[in-house]
Write a protein that holds these residues in place. Sequence first.
Motif, PDB file in Angstrom:
ATOM      1  N   UNK A  25       0.800  -1.228   0.000  1.00  0.00           N
ATOM      2  CA  UNK A  25       0.000   0.000   0.000  1.00  0.00           C
ATOM      3  C   UNK A  25       0.837   1.283   0.000  1.00  0.00           C
ATOM      4  N   UNK A  26       2.080   1.223   0.450  1.00  0.00           N
ATOM      5  CA  UNK A  26       2.926   2.417   0.495  1.00  0.00           C
ATOM      6  C   UNK A  26       3.848   2.534  -0.717  1.00  0.00           C
ATOM      7  N   UNK A  27       3.788   1.577  -1.628  1.00  0.00           N
ATOM      8  CA  UNK A  27       4.706   1.505  -2.776  1.00  0.00           C
ATOM      9  C   UNK A  27       4.230   2.417  -3.910  1.00  0.00           C
ATOM     10  N   UNK A  34      -0.536  -0.246 -11.190  1.00  0.00           N
ATOM     11  CA  UNK A  34      -1.871  -0.801 -10.973  1.00  0.00           C
ATOM     12  C   UNK A  34      -2.792  -0.670 -12.199  1.00  0.00           C
ATOM     13  N   UNK A  35      -2.905   0.490 -12.847  1.00  0.00           N
ATOM     14  CA  UNK A  35      -3.784   0.572 -14.020  1.00  0.00           C
ATOM     15  C   UNK A  35      -3.333  -0.336 -15.174  1.00  0.00           C
ATOM     16  N   UNK A  36      -2.036  -0.508 -15.322  1.00  0.00           N
ATOM     17  CA  UNK A  36      -1.514  -1.386 -16.368  1.00  0.00           C
ATOM     18  C   UNK A  36      -1.885  -2.829 -16.071  1.00  0.00           C
ATOM     19  N   UNK A  47      -3.128 -15.283 -16.501  1.00  0.00           N
ATOM     20  CA  UNK A  47      -3.662 -15.237 -15.132  1.00  0.00           C
ATOM     21  C   UNK A  47      -2.828 -14.261 -14.327  1.00  0.00           C
ATOM     22  N   UNK A  48      -3.490 -13.384 -13.630  1.00  0.00           N
ATOM     23  CA  UNK A  48      -2.788 -12.435 -12.775  1.00  0.00           C
ATOM     24  C   UNK A  48      -3.111 -12.773 -11.332  1.00  0.00           C
ATOM     25  N   UNK A  49      -2.050 -12.983 -10.564  1.00  0.00           N
ATOM     26  CA  UNK A  49      -2.183 -13.295  -9.149  1.00  0.00           C
ATOM     27  C   UNK A  49      -1.636 -12.107  -8.377  1.00  0.00           C
ATOM     28  N   UNK A  50      -2.483 -11.463  -7.612  1.00  0.00           N
ATOM     29  CA  UNK A  50      -2.099 -10.288  -6.830  1.00  0.00           C
ATOM     30  C   UNK A  50      -1.771 -10.714  -5.407  1.00  0.00           C
ATOM     31  N   UNK A  51      -0.610 -10.314  -4.938  1.00  0.00           N
ATOM     32  CA  UNK A  51      -0.157 -10.701  -3.602  1.00  0.00           C
ATOM     33  C   UNK A  51       0.285  -9.464  -2.844  1.00  0.00           C
TER      34      UNK A  51
END
Length: 53
Positions: A25-27, A34-36, A47-51
Amino acid sequence: MIYSTGQSFKEDIGNSLNLVYFWGPQCSVCKILKPVIEELDKEDQINIVSFKW
Protein backbone atom coordinates in the motif's frame (compact mmCIF):
# COMPACT_ATOMS: atom_id res chain seq x y z
CA MET A 1 -7.37 -11.28 -11.04
CA ILE A 2 -6.81 -13.66 -8.16
CA TYR A 3 -6.08 -12.08 -4.79
CA SER A 4 -3.77 -14.50 -3.03
CA THR A 5 -2.66 -15.00 0.54
CA GLY A 6 0.37 -16.79 1.90
CA GLN A 7 -1.70 -19.89 2.69
CA SER A 8 -3.25 -20.21 -0.77
CA PHE A 9 -0.37 -19.01 -2.95
CA LYS A 10 0.66 -22.41 -4.35
CA GLU A 11 -2.92 -23.30 -5.23
CA ASP A 12 -3.56 -19.87 -6.74
CA ILE A 13 -0.65 -20.04 -9.18
CA GLY A 14 -1.27 -23.66 -10.19
CA ASN A 15 0.60 -24.97 -13.24
CA SER A 16 -0.43 -22.30 -15.74
CA LEU A 17 1.27 -19.15 -16.96
CA ASN A 18 0.88 -16.40 -14.37
CA LEU A 19 1.92 -12.85 -13.76
CA VAL A 20 2.41 -12.49 -10.02
CA TYR A 21 1.90 -8.91 -8.92
CA PHE A 22 3.52 -8.28 -5.53
CA TRP A 23 2.41 -4.93 -4.17
CA GLY A 24 2.29 -2.87 -1.00
CA PRO A 25 0.00 0.00 0.00
CA GLN A 26 2.93 2.42 0.49
CA CYS A 27 4.71 1.51 -2.78
CA SER A 28 4.61 4.38 -5.28
CA VAL A 29 5.74 2.18 -8.19
CA CYS A 30 2.92 -0.26 -7.38
CA LYS A 31 0.42 2.58 -7.64
CA ILE A 32 1.80 3.51 -11.06
CA LEU A 33 1.63 -0.09 -12.30
CA LYS A 34 -1.87 -0.80 -10.97
CA PRO A 35 -3.78 0.57 -14.02
CA VAL A 36 -1.51 -1.39 -16.37
CA ILE A 37 -2.06 -4.60 -14.41
CA GLU A 38 -5.83 -4.01 -14.38
CA GLU A 39 -5.81 -3.48 -18.16
CA LEU A 40 -3.88 -6.72 -18.68
CA ASP A 41 -6.42 -8.50 -16.50
CA LYS A 42 -9.22 -7.49 -18.89
CA GLU A 43 -7.53 -9.23 -21.83
CA ASP A 44 -7.87 -12.76 -20.35
CA GLN A 45 -4.63 -13.95 -21.98
CA ILE A 46 -2.76 -14.46 -18.73
CA ASN A 47 -3.66 -15.24 -15.13
CA ILE A 48 -2.79 -12.43 -12.78
CA VAL A 49 -2.18 -13.30 -9.15
CA SER A 50 -2.10 -10.29 -6.83
CA PHE A 51 -0.16 -10.70 -3.60
CA LYS A 52 -0.11 -7.94 -1.00
CA TRP A 53 3.04 -7.90 1.10
